[in-house]
Every structure is written in structure tokens, then in C-alpha cells.
Design a protein around this motif. Sequence first.
Motif, PDB file in Angstrom:
ATOM      1  N   PHE B  32       0.857  -1.178   0.000  1.00 33.29           N
ATOM      2  CA  PHE B  32       0.000   0.000   0.000  1.00 33.29           C
ATOM      3  C   PHE B  32       0.900   1.237   0.000  1.00 33.29           C
ATOM      4  O   PHE B  32       1.866   1.293   0.758  1.00 33.29           O
ATOM      5  CB  PHE B  32      -0.877  -0.011   1.255  1.00 33.29           C
ATOM      6  N   TYR B  56      -0.135  -2.175  -6.738  1.00 32.47           N
ATOM      7  CA  TYR B  56      -0.251  -1.591  -5.399  1.00 32.47           C
ATOM      8  C   TYR B  56      -1.636  -1.013  -5.182  1.00 32.47           C
ATOM      9  O   TYR B  56      -2.384  -0.771  -6.133  1.00 32.47           O
ATOM     10  CB  TYR B  56       0.794  -0.485  -5.233  1.00 32.47           C
ATOM     11  N   GLY B  70      -7.521  -3.853   4.177  1.00 32.14           N
ATOM     12  CA  GLY B  70      -6.680  -4.607   3.246  1.00 32.14           C
ATOM     13  C   GLY B  70      -6.940  -4.259   1.791  1.00 32.14           C
ATOM     14  O   GLY B  70      -7.506  -3.197   1.470  1.00 32.14           O
ATOM     15  N   VAL B  71      -6.527  -5.162   0.904  1.00 35.43           N
ATOM     16  CA  VAL B  71      -6.622  -4.926  -0.539  1.00 35.43           C
ATOM     17  C   VAL B  71      -8.034  -4.500  -0.942  1.00 35.43           C
ATOM     18  O   VAL B  71      -9.021  -5.098  -0.491  1.00 35.43           O
ATOM     19  CB  VAL B  71      -6.197  -6.195  -1.304  1.00 35.43           C
ATOM     20  N   THR B  88      -3.828  -3.640  -7.231  1.00 40.27           N
ATOM     21  CA  THR B  88      -3.413  -4.973  -6.779  1.00 40.27           C
ATOM     22  C   THR B  88      -4.224  -6.052  -7.503  1.00 40.27           C
ATOM     23  O   THR B  88      -5.442  -5.923  -7.651  1.00 40.27           O
ATOM     24  CB  THR B  88      -3.607  -5.106  -5.253  1.00 40.27           C
ATOM     25  N   PHE B  99      -2.406  -6.039   4.061  1.00 39.36           N
ATOM     26  CA  PHE B  99      -1.166  -5.518   3.465  1.00 39.36           C
ATOM     27  C   PHE B  99       0.036  -6.005   4.262  1.00 39.36           C
ATOM     28  O   PHE B  99       0.010  -6.060   5.492  1.00 39.36           O
ATOM     29  CB  PHE B  99      -1.188  -3.986   3.447  1.00 39.36           C
ATOM     30  N   VAL B 102       3.718  -1.162   3.764  1.00 39.33           N
ATOM     31  CA  VAL B 102       3.161   0.177   3.522  1.00 39.33           C
ATOM     32  C   VAL B 102       4.323   1.127   3.215  1.00 39.33           C
ATOM     33  O   VAL B 102       5.301   1.183   3.967  1.00 39.33           O
ATOM     34  CB  VAL B 102       2.351   0.704   4.730  1.00 39.33           C
TER      35      VAL B 102
END
Lengths: 570, 215
Positions: B32, B56, B70-71, B88, B99, B102
Motif C-alpha cells: 500500500f 499496489y 486490506g486490498v 493490486t 497488506f 506500507v
Amino acid sequence: MKFDFRRAVIGLLAAAVIAGAGLTVFSQKDVSGDDLTLGPDRESCTVIMVGKAASTDGSTMTTHTCDCGVCDWTFGHVPAADHKPGSVRKIYHINQYVTFKEGTKWPYALTKGDTGFSIPEVPRTYAYHHGMFGYMNENQVAISESTIGTVRKLVNNTPSARIDLTMLSLLGMERSRTARECVEIMGSLAEKYGYGFDDDGEFFAVSDPNEVWMFEIMPVGPLWAPETGKPGAVWCAERVPDDQFAVCPNESRIGEVNLADKDHFLGSAHMVSFAVEQKLYDPASGQPFSWKRAYSPVADSAMSSGGRRSRLWRLLDLVAPSLKLDPNTPNMDQPFSVKPDKLISVQDVMNLTRDKSYGSIFDPVSGIRGGPFQNPNYYSGTRKVSVANSEYTSLVQCRGGLPNAIGGILWVVFGDQATACYMPLYAGITAVPKSFTVGDHYELNRASARWASDYVDFHTQVVYNQAIKDVQKAQLEYESAAVQAVPETDKAALALYAKSPAKAAEYLTKTCLAQADKIVAAWWDLGDRLLVKYNHMGFYDPEKRVREHVSLYDSTWQKAVKMVDTWIEK
Amino acid sequence: MKKTLILVLALAGLAVAASAQGGTFKASLPVFTTSAGQSNDVNTVNIVMEEAEIKYDYCDVPTVEMIQAGVGLAGKKSGEGFHVESTTDPTKFPTGTAFKTVVFAIGASLKGMGASGLTVDAEEARVKSLIAYCKKNKILVVAIHVGGEATRGAAGSDNERMIDAVAPDADVLIVTKDSNKDGRFTKIADKTKAPLIQIDYALGLVDIMKTAFGV
């Protein structure tokens, strides 16, 4: 249910007024969700361009309305200088969007700042006047600026980009004898040393007594480094035809490019290949390469943007109403330039910079947009040419047939053009008025020309529709006089110049400084008088020493108030 | 036995999975990216990731809850002064995958903060809360400063406050050499023992990121 409806109507009205009342704040971030660095909500400066055969006196003219709200507004004069072989020119990063503590910007940016980078100096650098950018040099080479933005992936805010926009303009001023030379110098320096850091897609109008060029420059992304061996910028320039009028309202204006036509185009040799490499142009599309569509595309029209992108249409329409340009036409399809219906004078250009879109479909005071006193600054739906967050406006006038020192005039007005007065600075003067060099946003300074303008502007806002008449009367007295004094000043300066250019420079400096001092003093006085006259939103007559009982409120506004009152009562 | 012990120590000691080896480090996906200070430097980081072909998720002003989601960042959409992007690959990392890394691009911009409706104090507090979350959840924190000397400042200035908010807790520091002319990042790295990678230009980040993420 009935009660809720009324509340909703009142709420909507209140919301509309509140939304309209706020001035648009300059913002760095994209809000449109697209991949561009500049959207209609953060547009700032307006450039107006007039070719020599489009003006009443054969001069070229361009403007920079320096619209910001947090920027430095100070001016300065840099003398010419000779440099020994092996000398270097320090390169500074000079952020155009920063309020420097009073008096600290230019000493840092021109001589005293610490910098880890320098380039070979030229044997002689020319004298010039500058504000936020270099504006006019001793050769009557002039610059006006407007940010146009670019696709986000081209932005290079890293230190690999050694030259930013302010620095580029100063180098152009120091090194050029003609507009064309200035364009080529700026383009080549940017390619060699990398362009960007504080800036991205940018536009300069570059002019001299003969030519006006639109110069547009883009960085090439943050992954550029000198070691790549590739150019650190991509740029393009197109000449404005002599009999034409053009505008840059924070939008790229150059379309198809023919670099083989050196009379009309200049630019980076790699502009097409780089666009292809960056997937900004597909030759297989069958469409010819368009600089603006590749590097700084804009989809809106004046109408589709609700007036936020109306300046291009508005200004072209003002000078060439016979063309009946359609505000629905996407800005990118509006003409590059137009032939004005009438030749344009310097006073006309001054007035164009004051345009508030009155009487147009984007009129900021129609209905109740302007509030009780028809104030054009409340309504932010229309992006007007003249905005309240203008730091100053420079109007550079380059006149052939005269020595450069006398031919070039940098007209400066501080703050909102509508409530301020243009003052002339000849190219040949050797100092700028002291009041032009001081002041910042955060402390009232009575020695500052800008604060004198703001003092009047502030007091005009209170009862706008009345106070603006007093301001316009003062503009007629002082600004028109300054314009009308030019031939006489020219004549006297020419007589001295024939004997001694230095004497002419001395005379011009003395004349310009005295005129500026007089106007600045008059504006402080005007501010005082406005305060007294409209105190407590009244109408005090200092000569008769009576308070007149007149209604100052706009009748439409009064009707609207009654209407809302009726809704509330129901 | 000795090898096993070393391995165990390594796993325990390097819970955040960072290791500096000749200017490289190791990081894991999903990653991230975000800004500490709202300068445009995060745009540079994202372009680096794209050039390195690393997918990302990105938000300029994320909340702890968004990172926690999260994603996909809980499906948040861009708005005024708020930008979200999720590139992603969902086939590799389904929505909601936590993640592992970061990346903070450090650089203060009053304009950027203003556009996002943030004061310096608010931005500092926001960034610190993200860092605290990452540390608590053993997410690798990579701090990047590519703005150079011109985007540094006096102690207590906006830029330095953003550095203070991120760098002392970063697992990896990557800075351009001119960002570290005064040795500020070297001192921080000496104190925290975080690997410090110095580069000439942002271009140098591309290979570093490729190596770090093994692409």
C-alpha cells in the motif's frame, strides 16, 4: 410535510448562497478524478495576447493575471551585468505558490540562496523587471504566464528537475534579445537540465515588439535523470499571427504542430516520439498529432463546465463578437486566435483583465447571485477573468519604432484589477517603486502598493454596487491619465535618449516612480473615503456633511428576501 | 543446529522482514502506498511502482480502517481532496487481504494538505496513527524521501515534522542523497538500526523496488 417542504426550499436557497459565496480556493490536488494535474477548480492565471497588427498603436501586448491568494507579490529590477569567462549562474528552486516573509524572496532567489547546482554563465546578462516571473528585459523581451497542467505521470517534482518555471523565466530574461531567442533558450535549458520540481505543465506568452509566441512546456516524469541522456523537458511554441488576439486561460492552446515551419513553430524534436512512448498519442489512430490533446487535454466547454472554463470563450467573444463563437464548443475546438472586430488599445486590455462576465450567460450578479449589493465576487460558479485572489496583473506592452528602453512598458496593477489602478514601468527604468517591493499577505503594510489596492478593494466589497462607481471614477482620473501621459513621456525620454541613454533612463525612472507614488497615495486616500462614505452601510456625504437616506440594496435581492419571508410565514 | 538457531533468530528478530544488504531490502506483497504530508512525492512513488511493474493500492489520506480493510481499501472511491486507487491483482491477493508493506512518501505540502482539508497537526496525527497500526500489526514500513534538500526545513518545520512522524519508526529508509545532505536520515537510521538506502535520483528506486518485491 408542508413544513418540511418549506425547510427544504429555504435550505436549498441558503445552500446556494453559501456555495456561491465562497471564493474558489487554489488547490493542488486533482478533484475531477482524471489523470491531469489541473482541473477547472484550481485554475489561476489568465494570459491575453495581442499581435502588433491587432493593436491600435502597433504594439504587442500580453498579460499575466497572477491569480493565487498565497503567492508573493513583490517586484524588483535586476541590472545588466558582465561576467568573466568561467563564471557560473546559480540555479534556484523558487516556488511560485509560497508567501515569503516580507522582503526575503528575491534576495534569496537571485543572489544569496544556497544552491548545489549551477550552469555556465553567459558573458552578459540583460537588465529586467520581474514580479513572480521575469516580465520584461532591456530588449523588450516580455513574458506572461498561465499554468496549464499536464498528465500526472509526467510530473517531475524530484530534484533531478533542476529548473523550475520562475527560474526559467529569469534565465530567459537574462539571456535573450528577441522573443524567438527567449523561447529557444528556455526550451534548450529545460531539456538539458531538466524541468519541473515546483512546476508542471506551464504556458508562457513570450513577446517582443514584432512577435508574440505561445510557449508551452512539460516535465518528462519523475524517473528522468541527466544520466539517461534524454531531454529533461518537452516543449512547443506557436506564433500568434500579427493581426490576431489570443488567450490562455490555464489550458493548452497549441494543437497540430509543423516544426518544419520555423516562422510559426518551435519545439522539442522528440515531442511526438515522447508522446508515443508515454502512450499519450497513437499514430495508428489516424489522427494527426496534437500537442494539447497529447500533453494537456481538456474536455470541457464554457457551458459544460458551468462557466468554470468560460474565460476562453468569453474573451474571444468580447473582442470578436462577429464570429458568434458558441460557448458549447469544447475549448479545445475553439480557435487558436481570432482577428478582433476592432483594433485593441492598452486601455482595452486593461479593461479585459477586469472582466467579471457581466451581461453574459455566466453573469455573476444575475438574479440574487451578487447578494444585496450586486457583488460579482460572491458567485464562484463562473470563473471570471478578474478574480478577488489576484496578487497583481502584469501587462507588457512592446512597442516598435522606439529605443527598447522607451518602447517597452510593464503595466502593473495590484490585487483585484476591478478596484485597482494600472501603473507604468518603462523597460529602461533602473529601479522599481519601493512600494512594489514590500508587503505580504499576513501583515498590513502601509508602505505597500498592494496593500493600498487591497485597502480600496476591501472597502468596495461592503456596498459593492455603489462603491465601485467611486473606484471607477478614480481609475478614470489616475489610470487614464497615466495612459494618456505616455506620448508625452515618450517624447521627453526620446529627446534625452538622443543625447544620453543614461539620462533618459534617469528621467524614466524618476517619472515612473513619482507616478506610482502618486497613485498609491491616491488609493490609500480613496480607501479612507470609501470607509467614511459607506460606513455602517450608510451613505455619508463628507462635503455636505449629511447622511443621505437612500436605499442601497439591489431591488431583486429585496424581492428575494420578501419571497423567502413569505415562504417562512406559510 | 547452528543454522536452525540462526534461522529462528532471524525470523524472530526480523519480524518485519526487512533487511538491508548492499542497498537492498526485502518486502512482501500486497503493498500500500501513501503520503506523509500530502506533497506530490507519492505520485513519484506510484510511478516508480508502475515502472517496476509492482501492483499496489494507494490512498493519499487513508484512515487506519482503510489499511485494516486490506486490498481494495473497503471499496472507497476517490472524492474531492481524496484519492484512492487499487491496482493490486485480485486473483493473487483477493479483496481484504492484509497488506504486508506500507510505503510512505514523506513531504509536506501546505497546498496538498489544504486540498485534503488537513492542518499540519491533523496530518501529523493521522500519519502517526497509521504508523502505530503498522507497527502493531507487523506491517513493513518503508519511508521514502525523494524531494531533496529543497523539501527539507528547519527543526519543527512542516517537512521535518513529517519526517519525525515516519522515519524513526520506519523499517527501511530510502532517501535521495541531497535529501540527506545534513545527515538527518543517517542519524535516524543509526539510532533505529533501520537500513538506510541512498540514491541519486528517483530513477534509482525502480531497481530497488524490483529487488525488494522480487519482481
